[in-house]
Every structure is written in structure tokens, then in C-alpha cells.
Motif scaffolding. Structure first.
Motif, PDB file in Angstrom:
ATOM      1  N   ASP A   7       9.701   9.263  -6.448  1.00 42.14           N
ATOM      2  CA  ASP A   7      10.783   9.133  -5.388  1.00 42.14           C
ATOM      3  C   ASP A   7      10.325  10.202  -4.238  1.00 42.14           C
ATOM      4  OD1 ASP A   7      12.695   7.239  -6.226  1.00 42.14           O
ATOM      5  OD2 ASP A   7      13.291   8.593  -7.780  1.00 42.14           O
ATOM      6  N   GLU A   8       9.857  11.362  -4.486  1.00 47.50           N
ATOM      7  CA  GLU A   8       9.573  12.116  -3.534  1.00 47.50           C
ATOM      8  C   GLU A   8       8.463  11.681  -2.583  1.00 47.50           C
ATOM      9  OE1 GLU A   8       8.921  17.076  -3.073  1.00 47.50           O
ATOM     10  OE2 GLU A   8       7.938  16.028  -5.069  1.00 47.50           O
ATOM     11  N   ALA A   9       7.311  11.005  -3.188  1.00 53.21           N
ATOM     12  CA  ALA A   9       6.272  10.568  -2.453  1.00 53.21           C
ATOM     13  C   ALA A   9       6.980   9.366  -1.526  1.00 53.21           C
ATOM     14  CB  ALA A   9       5.343   9.766  -3.199  1.00 53.21           C
ATOM     15  N   VAL A  10       7.783   8.499  -1.764  1.00 56.98           N
ATOM     16  CA  VAL A  10       8.318   7.642  -0.869  1.00 56.98           C
ATOM     17  C   VAL A  10       8.959   8.359   0.268  1.00 56.98           C
ATOM     18  CG1 VAL A  10       9.820   5.816  -0.787  1.00 56.98           C
ATOM     19  CG2 VAL A  10       8.448   5.629  -2.711  1.00 56.98           C
ATOM     20  N   HIS A  11       9.976   9.182  -0.279  1.00 59.46           N
ATOM     21  CA  HIS A  11      10.829   9.900   0.779  1.00 59.46           C
ATOM     22  C   HIS A  11      10.083  10.518   2.011  1.00 59.46           C
ATOM     23  CE1 HIS A  11      14.250  12.195   2.076  1.00 59.46           C
ATOM     24  NE2 HIS A  11      14.827  11.096   2.126  1.00 59.46           N
ATOM     25  N   LEU A  12       9.061  11.376   1.368  1.00 59.28           N
ATOM     26  CA  LEU A  12       8.299  12.095   2.441  1.00 59.28           C
ATOM     27  C   LEU A  12       7.433  11.225   3.452  1.00 59.28           C
ATOM     28  CD1 LEU A  12       7.143  14.929   0.368  1.00 59.28           C
ATOM     29  CD2 LEU A  12       8.619  15.036   2.080  1.00 59.28           C
ATOM     30  N   ARG A  13       7.304   9.687   2.840  1.00 55.15           N
ATOM     31  CA  ARG A  13       6.226   9.044   3.892  1.00 55.15           C
ATOM     32  C   ARG A  13       7.165   8.142   4.847  1.00 55.15           C
ATOM     33  NH1 ARG A  13       3.367  10.559  -0.321  1.00 55.15           N
ATOM     34  NH2 ARG A  13       1.150  10.518  -0.326  1.00 55.15           N
ATOM     35  N   LYS A  14       8.577   8.335   4.597  1.00 51.96           N
ATOM     36  CA  LYS A  14       9.472   7.482   5.623  1.00 51.96           C
ATOM     37  C   LYS A  14       9.367   8.289   6.820  1.00 51.96           C
ATOM     38  CE  LYS A  14       9.965   4.174   2.763  1.00 51.96           C
ATOM     39  NZ  LYS A  14       9.328   2.895   2.887  1.00 51.96           N
ATOM     40  N   ILE A  15       8.799   8.134   7.770  1.00 51.51           N
ATOM     41  CA  ILE A  15       8.752   8.906   9.175  1.00 51.51           C
ATOM     42  C   ILE A  15      10.004   8.692   9.916  1.00 51.51           C
ATOM     43  CG2 ILE A  15       7.341   9.297  11.128  1.00 51.51           C
ATOM     44  CD1 ILE A  15       4.962   8.499   9.783  1.00 51.51           C
ATOM     45  N   ASN A  16      10.503   7.558  10.057  1.00 49.95           N
ATOM     46  CA  ASN A  16      11.666   7.033  10.709  1.00 49.95           C
ATOM     47  C   ASN A  16      12.747   7.325  10.134  1.00 49.95           C
ATOM     48  OD1 ASN A  16      13.504   4.478  11.558  1.00 49.95           O
ATOM     49  ND2 ASN A  16      12.449   5.246  13.278  1.00 49.95           N
ATOM     50  N   THR A  54       0.819  -1.316  -0.089  1.00 54.96           N
ATOM     51  CA  THR A  54      -0.037  -0.097  -0.080  1.00 54.96           C
ATOM     52  C   THR A  54       0.812   1.370  -0.009  1.00 54.96           C
ATOM     53  OG1 THR A  54      -0.158   0.021   2.473  1.00 54.96           O
ATOM     54  CG2 THR A  54      -1.928  -1.180   1.207  1.00 54.96           C
ATOM     55  N   GLY A  55       2.097   1.173   0.192  1.00 58.95           N
ATOM     56  CA  GLY A  55       3.027   2.365   0.192  1.00 58.95           C
ATOM     57  C   GLY A  55       4.083   2.246  -0.837  1.00 58.95           C
ATOM     58  N   ASP A  56       5.100   1.471  -0.910  1.00 62.17           N
ATOM     59  CA  ASP A  56       6.355   1.627  -1.511  1.00 62.17           C
ATOM     60  C   ASP A  56       5.770   0.683  -3.087  1.00 62.17           C
ATOM     61  OD1 ASP A  56       7.894   2.823   0.282  1.00 62.17           O
ATOM     62  OD2 ASP A  56       9.087   1.108   0.527  1.00 62.17           O
ATOM     63  N   ARG A 108      14.001   5.548   6.217  1.00 62.95           N
ATOM     64  CA  ARG A 108      14.307   6.534   5.029  1.00 62.95           C
ATOM     65  C   ARG A 108      15.852   6.233   4.592  1.00 62.95           C
ATOM     66  NH1 ARG A 108      12.731  10.793   8.437  1.00 62.95           N
ATOM     67  NH2 ARG A 108      14.806  11.217   8.772  1.00 62.95           N
ATOM     68  N   THR A 109      16.670   6.119   5.612  1.00 60.63           N
ATOM     69  CA  THR A 109      18.058   5.543   5.084  1.00 60.63           C
ATOM     70  C   THR A 109      18.024   4.088   4.306  1.00 60.63           C
ATOM     71  OG1 THR A 109      19.035   6.443   7.092  1.00 60.63           O
ATOM     72  CG2 THR A 109      20.175   4.833   5.867  1.00 60.63           C
ATOM     73  N   MET A 110      17.200   3.098   4.621  1.00 63.91           N
ATOM     74  CA  MET A 110      17.036   1.819   4.030  1.00 63.91           C
ATOM     75  C   MET A 110      16.765   2.170   2.428  1.00 63.91           C
ATOM     76  SD  MET A 110      15.142  -1.743   5.044  1.00 63.91           S
ATOM     77  CE  MET A 110      13.544  -0.455   4.699  1.00 63.91           C
ATOM     78  N   SER A 111      15.763   3.021   2.515  1.00 61.92           N
ATOM     79  CA  SER A 111      14.979   3.168   1.019  1.00 61.92           C
ATOM     80  C   SER A 111      15.975   3.768   0.278  1.00 61.92           C
ATOM     81  CB  SER A 111      13.741   3.832   1.141  1.00 61.92           C
ATOM     82  OG  SER A 111      13.215   4.187   0.001  1.00 61.92           O
ATOM     83  N   VAL A 112      16.661   4.850   0.644  1.00 60.99           N
ATOM     84  CA  VAL A 112      17.461   5.719  -0.077  1.00 60.99           C
ATOM     85  C   VAL A 112      19.069   4.857  -0.206  1.00 60.99           C
ATOM     86  CG1 VAL A 112      19.082   7.694  -0.092  1.00 60.99           C
ATOM     87  CG2 VAL A 112      16.549   7.776   0.594  1.00 60.99           C
TER      88      VAL A 112
END
Length: 225
Positions: free
Chosen positions: A79-88, A54-56, A92-96
Motif C-alpha cells: 500500500d505504501e508503494a502505491v501511495h508514494l508513487r501517485k504524484i498527482n 507496471t505500477g499498480d 492518490r484520491t482515486m486509489s485511496v
């Protein structure tokens, strides 16, 4: 056959993007007793894959479709939508980090591509993220969006189960049994995600967010998330 081979290569859980360094929150869930046996592990993996869908997963499909259209701006927005939704911070580090590793590896293996252009575009302030990079890469390799989504979901489950073998009293056969059971939901998750837009992306799991926040300040950690 070429599409299937590309899917197997770049969707492989051991493809060098650093997934083995992350547990997707499982380490702290085990430490706090939320996950303590095979049954609770399976519930946790299913929660992770549902959140991934439902997210990534929505962003992956957006990236895939944008790449098929050759639209770099739409890729950037995903990419921006993913990054902005990584609260922790750890998530965020994992995704990037995984996104950057995938883009770098794909550039070296595949060569010139829209993904390579996206890597050079990060000066705009929006980092490359893993789900979007995977969607873009698979689109450019001719892999369909449903198969790309399945590979992403498989990878999310495999990451947690790989960590579980190192964190818990479960063996490889336990992990494979759980993976088999969780994979039965992928087709239904795709049906939910395929009509969603970036505005529909969601990942409501407050318990996991609390665990992730605690892990960030833990003194002893095996994994980076």
C-alpha cells in the motif's frame, strides 16, 4: 466455480467502489484534444492499462502474495508503494477512496479477513489502496493471482471507456471493441509484472501527469480525475 463467481462479483466494473466518479485522466485529455476519436481513445486506454500493469499491477500481485502468506506488514508495504508513487493528488484520491470502499464492502460481505485487519491498521499512517486491497481480497477468496491481475486490468480499461461514453462521440459497441482489443495485452502484461518487485514499480507518463495536474485546477469537471 466459486472462484469464478467471486472474480465476477468483486471484479465487476459496477461493483460499488465509486469507479464511475473517475475518468483516469480522460476528461482533460478530451478537453485538450489529445483524445478525439476511436483510434486515439484506444491508444489512451492502452497507455492506461500498460501503466496499470507496471505500477499498480505489481502492487496487486505483492498484496495477493502477502495475503496468501498472512503477512500484514507486507500488505502495508505494498500500500505504501502505491501511495508514494501517485504524484498527482487526484490519482492518490482515486486509489485511496476506491481502496477504502472496496475494503468496507468486502468487510460487510465477506466478514473477518486480513483486509479487515488492514483497514484497522491505517493508524500506522499508510492508507489502504485499491490495487492492493483487490489483491488481498482475491487471495482470501481463493482467486489466483493471474486472474486477480486480469480483473484489475479489465477494471482500469472499463473505467476509462465508461467515462468515454459520457465524454465523446463513441457508443457502447465502440467501447466494447476497444476493450476486446486492449484485453489481448493482459497476458503479456502479467508476464512482465509477475517477476517485478515493489522497487520495480514504474509509471512514466509525463503527458498524462500534466493533464492530470491541469484537471485538478479546472473550474468545471464531470469527473474527479
Amino acid at each position: 466455480m466459486d472462484e469464478a463467481l467471486r472474480l465476477l462479483q468483486f471484479g465487476d466494473s459496477v461493483f460499488p467502489v465509486g469507479a464511475f466518479s473517475f475518468s483516469n485522466g480522460l476528461e482533460m485529455a478530451v478537453q485538450h484534444g489529445s483524445v478525439h476519436d476511436r483510434a486515439t481513445l484506444q491508444e489512451y486506454v492502452r497507455t492506461v492499462t500498460r501503466l496499470a500493469a507496471t505500477g499498480d499491477g505489481v502492487a496487486l500481485l505483492a498484496g495477493h502474495r502477502a495475503a496468501a502468506a498472512g503477512d500484514l506488514d507486507r500488505v502495508r508495504r505494498a500500500d505504501e508503494a502505491v501511495h508514494l508513487r501517485k504524484i498527482n493528488e487526484e490519482m492518490r484520491t482515486m486509489s485511496v477512496r476506491m481502496g477504502r470502499k472496496l475494503a468496507e464492502a468486502a468487510t460487510r460481505i465477506v466478514g473477518e479477513s486480513l483486509l479487515r485487519k488492514r483497514v484497522g491498521d491505517t493508524g500506522a499512517g499508510v492508507p489502504v489502496t485499491y490495487p492492493v486491497a483487490l489483491g488481498v481480497l482475491f487471495a482470501e477468496l481463493g482467486v489466483g493471482e493471474e486472474q486477480a491481475f486480469a480483473a484489475h486490468q479489465y477494471g482500469a480499461a472499463s473505467m476509462v471507456l465508461g467515462a468515454a461514453i459520457r465524454l465523446m462521440r463513441v457508443d457502447h459497441l465502440d467501447a466494447q471493441s476497444i476493450l476486446f482489443a486492449v484485453n489481448e495485452h493482459v497476458a503479456d502484461d502479467y508476464q512482465d509484472a509477475r517477476t517485478a518487485t515493489l522497487d520495480d514499480m514504474q509509471g512514466f507518463a509525463p503527458h498524462l501527469d500534466v493533464l492530470a495536474g491541469a484537471h485538478q485546477h479546472a473550474h468545471v469537471r464531470m469527473f474527479m480525475s
